[in-house]
Every structure is written in C-alpha cells, then in structure tokens.
Design an enzyme around this catalytic site. Structure first.
Site, PDB file in Angstrom:
ATOM      1  N   SER A  85       6.185   3.617  13.315  1.00 18.58           N
ATOM      2  CA  SER A  85       4.777   3.865  13.555  1.00 18.58           C
ATOM      3  C   SER A  85       4.592   4.653  14.845  1.00 18.58           C
ATOM      4  CB  SER A  85       4.075   2.507  13.689  1.00 18.58           C
ATOM      5  OG  SER A  85       2.797   2.682  14.223  1.00 18.58           O
ATOM      6  N   ASN A  90       8.050  -9.878  -1.494  1.00 13.36           N
ATOM      7  CA  ASN A  90       7.709 -11.304  -1.636  1.00 13.36           C
ATOM      8  C   ASN A  90       6.220 -11.510  -1.927  1.00 13.36           C
ATOM      9  OD1 ASN A  90       6.430 -10.911   0.781  1.00 13.36           O
ATOM     10  ND2 ASN A  90       7.722 -12.294   1.976  1.00 13.36           N
ATOM     11  N   LYS A  93       8.431  -3.082  15.776  1.00 12.88           N
ATOM     12  CA  LYS A  93       8.783  -1.759  15.236  1.00 12.88           C
ATOM     13  C   LYS A  93       9.763  -1.060  16.177  1.00 12.88           C
ATOM     14  CE  LYS A  93       6.732  -1.701  11.443  1.00 12.88           C
ATOM     15  NZ  LYS A  93       7.477  -1.593  10.213  1.00 12.88           N
ATOM     16  N   TYR A 125       0.830  -1.218   0.000  1.00 17.03           N
ATOM     17  CA  TYR A 125       0.000   0.000   0.000  1.00 17.03           C
ATOM     18  C   TYR A 125       0.865   1.270   0.000  1.00 17.03           C
ATOM     19  CZ  TYR A 125      -3.239   3.454   2.087  1.00 17.03           C
ATOM     20  OH  TYR A 125      -3.980   4.570   2.377  1.00 17.03           O
ATOM     21  N   ILE A 126       1.655   1.471   1.025  1.00 20.49           N
ATOM     22  CA  ILE A 126       2.429   2.719   1.105  1.00 20.49           C
ATOM     23  C   ILE A 126       3.611   2.653   0.134  1.00 20.49           C
ATOM     24  CG2 ILE A 126       3.634   4.313   2.649  1.00 20.49           C
ATOM     25  CD1 ILE A 126       2.048   2.916   4.980  1.00 20.49           C
ATOM     26  N   SER A 156       0.480  -8.444  -1.099  1.00 20.49           N
ATOM     27  CA  SER A 156       0.314  -7.461  -2.178  1.00 20.49           C
ATOM     28  C   SER A 156       0.273  -8.177  -3.515  1.00 20.49           C
ATOM     29  CB  SER A 156       1.474  -6.466  -2.161  1.00 20.49           C
ATOM     30  OG  SER A 156       2.696  -7.144  -2.246  1.00 20.49           O
ATOM     31  N   ALA A 182       9.082  -3.292   3.835  1.00 24.88           N
ATOM     32  CA  ALA A 182       8.674  -4.707   3.926  1.00 24.88           C
ATOM     33  C   ALA A 182       8.486  -5.133   5.374  1.00 24.88           C
ATOM     34  CB  ALA A 182       9.731  -5.590   3.254  1.00 24.88           C
ATOM     35  N   LEU A 214       5.343  -7.349   8.170  1.00 28.49           N
ATOM     36  CA  LEU A 214       3.953  -7.722   8.429  1.00 28.49           C
ATOM     37  C   LEU A 214       3.374  -6.675   9.372  1.00 28.49           C
ATOM     38  CD1 LEU A 214       4.492 -11.566   8.999  1.00 28.49           C
ATOM     39  CD2 LEU A 214       3.943 -10.356   6.864  1.00 28.49           C
ATOM     40  N   LYS A 215       2.061  -6.414   9.241  1.00 28.20           N
ATOM     41  CA  LYS A 215       1.538  -5.248   9.963  1.00 28.20           C
ATOM     42  C   LYS A 215       0.205  -5.458  10.696  1.00 28.20           C
ATOM     43  CE  LYS A 215      -1.073  -3.376   6.113  1.00 28.20           C
ATOM     44  NZ  LYS A 215      -1.548  -2.226   5.379  1.00 28.20           N
ATOM     45  N   VAL A 228     -18.320   0.329  15.875  1.00 32.43           N
ATOM     46  CA  VAL A 228     -17.525   1.433  16.448  1.00 32.43           C
ATOM     47  C   VAL A 228     -17.063   0.971  17.825  1.00 32.43           C
ATOM     48  CG1 VAL A 228     -17.593   3.809  17.286  1.00 32.43           C
ATOM     49  CG2 VAL A 228     -18.778   3.194  15.157  1.00 32.43           C
ATOM     50  N   TYR A 253       3.565  -6.841  17.062  1.00 35.73           N
ATOM     51  CA  TYR A 253       3.806  -5.958  15.907  1.00 35.73           C
ATOM     52  C   TYR A 253       4.480  -4.668  16.381  1.00 35.73           C
ATOM     53  CZ  TYR A 253       3.045  -2.292  12.508  1.00 35.73           C
ATOM     54  OH  TYR A 253       3.246  -1.214  11.661  1.00 35.73           O
TER      55      TYR A 253
END
Ligand code: NAD
Ligand code: UDP
Length: 346
Positions: free
Chosen positions: A126, A34, A155, A13-14, A38, A83, A85-86, A219, A151
């Site tokens: 992030s 890889n 980071k 995406y980014i 995506s 690259a 995983l998020k 929500v 995750y």
C-alpha cells in the site's frame, strides 16, 4: 498444461476482480479465502461474467497443513497474496489480529511456498508505507516511513520480510505492489466493494449516502494546504489495478529479486472533486458537512506510475468518471452488496 495461480483473499474486493482477470487471461485459479470479510458469491458472480469458475478453498493462510495440502495437490506456479485485514481503525484496537493475519499469515504462506519450491509471489502492499511523503508525486525511490497504525506497520513488515527472503535465496521473485486508492467496480455491476458495516473509505461512503443508506458524508477537514483545503488522493479503478497484477505476474516470471511498483494513475483528486464527480455520474445529490480532520490522515498523496509503465507496460485506462459510473452501477444494482436484503448474512 495450464498455468495455475493461487490467489489468497481471492473472494475479496480486489482479489475477485483479479481472479476474473486471471480466468479471462486463461489461467487456472485457486482461491484460498477464509471469508472473514467477503462472500463466496463474489466468485459465483465472477463465473457469471466469464463463464469460468476458480477452484475455491475455504480456509486460512495461517493453516500450514492446509497450505501444504494445496501445494502438493496442485502444481502452482505463482501466488497472488491479497489475504489480510485492512481496516486502519480496527487495527489500532486489535493489533494482534492484524499482526497475526497479515504478518504471521504471510510468514506461514512463504514457508509453505518455499517448501513446495514455489518462489513467485505478488504481494498487495500500500502507498501507506510512504507515510507523509514530502515529494509529490511519489516514486518508488521515496523512503518508506513508519506508518501511524498497526495495519500500515503490518504492510511494511511484510515488505521487509519479503526483501530479507529474497536476499537469502535468489530463487525468489517477488512483486511488492503499492496500491494507491482502489475504487470502482467491474462494469457488469456484478462484482464490487462490499464493506462490512459503515464504510471507512470515501467512495463507498459517498455511494451509500447517494443511495440513501447513510444520511450525510463527513468531509474530514477543509484546512489542508491543498487548492480547496480537502485531502487529495490518487484513486485507481479496481479493474486497472487487477490488470496491473497480471502484468506484474508476467514480469516476475522473467526477473528475480524484489521489484516494487506503484499502482496509481498519477492524478490526485480532492474530496470535494470526488463528491462532485460522483454526483455527476449518479445524478444523485451527496449531502456533506465539513468536520475536523481525521487523525492520521495526510494532506495529499499521489503516485508517479512511470516505473510500472516502463517496466510492466501497464498504465491505467479508466478515468474518474468511469470509477464513479461503475461504483454507482454496482451500488444501485446491489444495495445490500452480496446480501439479498439488509438483514441477511454475508
Ligand atoms: P478485502 O477485505 O475485500 O479482501 C481480503 C480478503 O482476504 C477477504 O476476502 C478476506 O476474507 C480474506 N482474508 C483475510 N484474512 C484471511 C486469512 N487469514 N486467511 C484467508 N483469507 C483471509 O480487501 P481488499 O480491499 O480486496 O484488499 C486486498 C489486499 O489489498 C489486502 O491485503 C489489503 O491490505 C490490500 N490493500 C487494499 C487497499 C484498499 O484500499 N482496498 C489499499 C492498499 C492495499
Ligand atoms: N474522507 C472523508 N470522509 C470520509 C472518508 C474519507 O473526508 O468519510 C477523506 C479522507 O480524509 C481522505 C480521502 O477522503 O482525504 C480518502 O480517504 P480514504 O479513507 O478513502 O483513503 P485513505 O485515507 O486510505 O487514503
């Protein structure tokens, strides 16, 4: 000779929006991805937009032989490292995969860079590294906290290892870009966010409700200490975010050490404000229900983006309505993302 940039995760995406911005700015781009989250179609679409194609290498940042090959074949001046995983929830169930891809993968990449004498690196970090900050807006001097999931910890670990690397060898010049909440899509409607399965993030979820793929948005809580009780975040248009990478790249080619920059707008919006803005932009209704808070969520988080403005000469140009209009254009032109139908594979 052309300036060549390696973009890991450049089909994502980014990464795809940044690859486009790099190509438009005249860089030669090599994408290493890889494709675990995506499609190479994103890069074909990039070519449609700018008439230039990056060199694409399908492969893994954990593959040292491949990295050595890339660095010996091409004269790379810098690496933009997306690259990884998020998915926060997935990271709780599969921590090893997250540490392997995000941490071990980054270690591998940095050692291959050092071996090849490439020391300019821009890393996708992030705002999650700030944890539940008590100061709002958050500036780069705010202390980092221990994130609540693997995750986030991955980071923070990479940030720390990159700092250690720069203390050990003054040739490194590193940008740690702390993204707030990236949303939106390129205004052509050709590239955008294409989540696998049911989206975890707010804006892709809203847009899939608007197009009728999902019934109703949940929500997560309306009892936060915020004006309308729902969570507040700093949403940033992905094209502004991509531009921030180009500015950071320019800056680290002149400075050294580790530089941290927040990439956000400086404005926070609540979940209910986001729903209303999306409805306005799309002229579709977004049914929702209030449910319990999501575990690990914080009440509010928005950036102080002044450091990036002063040091990079960068600030966001796109407003909330642009984010929503562009998301909706991407969603309505590509109801199945890069797939051509609901049952084709990515
Ligand atoms: P994305 O999943 O769309 O892009 C990541 C890309 O990396 C994908 O194309 C994937 O196939 C590739 N990849 C993953 N592991 C790989 C590996 N081992 N080797 C080679 N390629 C690999 O995600 P995105 O939203 O574009 O995020 C890009 C980066 O920004 C990630 O590091 C993410 O953690 C970070 N980030 C994202 C957000 C967000 O909300 N999207 C917020 C803060 C930080
Ligand atoms: N959110 C929500 N419903 C969803 C997804 C998210 O109410 O289906 C809320 C979430 O609680 C947070 C905001 O939207 O207040 C942004 O969440 P997102 O997952 O997009 O980003 P992050 O949690 O990483 O800031």
């Amino acid at each position: 000779m052309k300036n060549t940039i390696l973009v890991t995760g450049g089909a994502g995406y980014i990464g795809s929006h940044t690859t486009l911005a790099l190509l438009e700015a005249g860089f030669e781009v090599i994408v290493l991805d890889n494709l675990c989250n995506s499609s190479v179609d994103s890069l074909n679409r990039v070519q449609k937009i700018c008439n230039k194609l990056p060199i694409f290498i399908e492969g893994d940042i954990r593959d040292r032989i491949l990295l050595n090959n890339i660095f010996t074949t091409y004269k790379i001046s810098a690496v933009l490292h997306f690259a990884g995983l998020k998915a926060v929830g997935d990271s709780v169930n599969n921590p090893l995969e997250y540490y392997e891809n995000n941490v071990a993968g980054s270690v591998n990449l940095c050692s291959a860079m050092a071996q090849a004498n490439v020391f300019n690196l821009v890393f996708s970090s992030s705002a999650t590294v700030y944890g539940e900050s008590t100061q709002m807006p958050i500036n780069e001097r705010a202390p980092t906290a221990t994130p609540t999931n693997p995750y986030g910890r991955s980071k923070l670990m990479v940030e720390e290892l990159l700092k250690d690397l720069s203390y050990s060898d003054a040739r490194w010049s590193i940008a740690l870009l702390r993204y707030f909440n990236p949303v939106g899509a390129h205004q052509s409607g050709l590239i955008g966010e294409d989540p696998n399965g049911t989206p975890n993030n707010l804006v892709p979820y809203i847009s899939q409700v608007a197009i009728g793929k999902l019934k109703k948005l949940s929500v997560y809580g309306d009892d936060y200490p915020t004006p309308d009780g729902t969570g507040i975040r700093d949403y940033i248009h992905v094209v502004d975010l991509a531009d921030g990478h180009l500015k950071a790249l320019q800056a680290i080619s002149k400075t050294g050490g580790v530089n941290i920059w927040n990439l956000g707008t400086g404005i926070g919006y609540s979940v209910l404000e986001m729903i209303r803005a999306f409805e306005m932009a799309s002229q579709k209704s977004v049914p929702f229900q209030i449910v319990n808070r999501r575990q690990g969520d914080i009440a509010e988080c928005w950036a102080d983006p002044m450091k990036a403005q002063q040091e990079l000469g960068w600030k966001t140009e796109r407003k909330l309505n642009d984010m929503m209009v562009d998301t909706w254009r991407w969603q309505s032109l590509n109801p199945y993302g890069y797939k051509t139908s609901s049952n084709s594979v990515k």
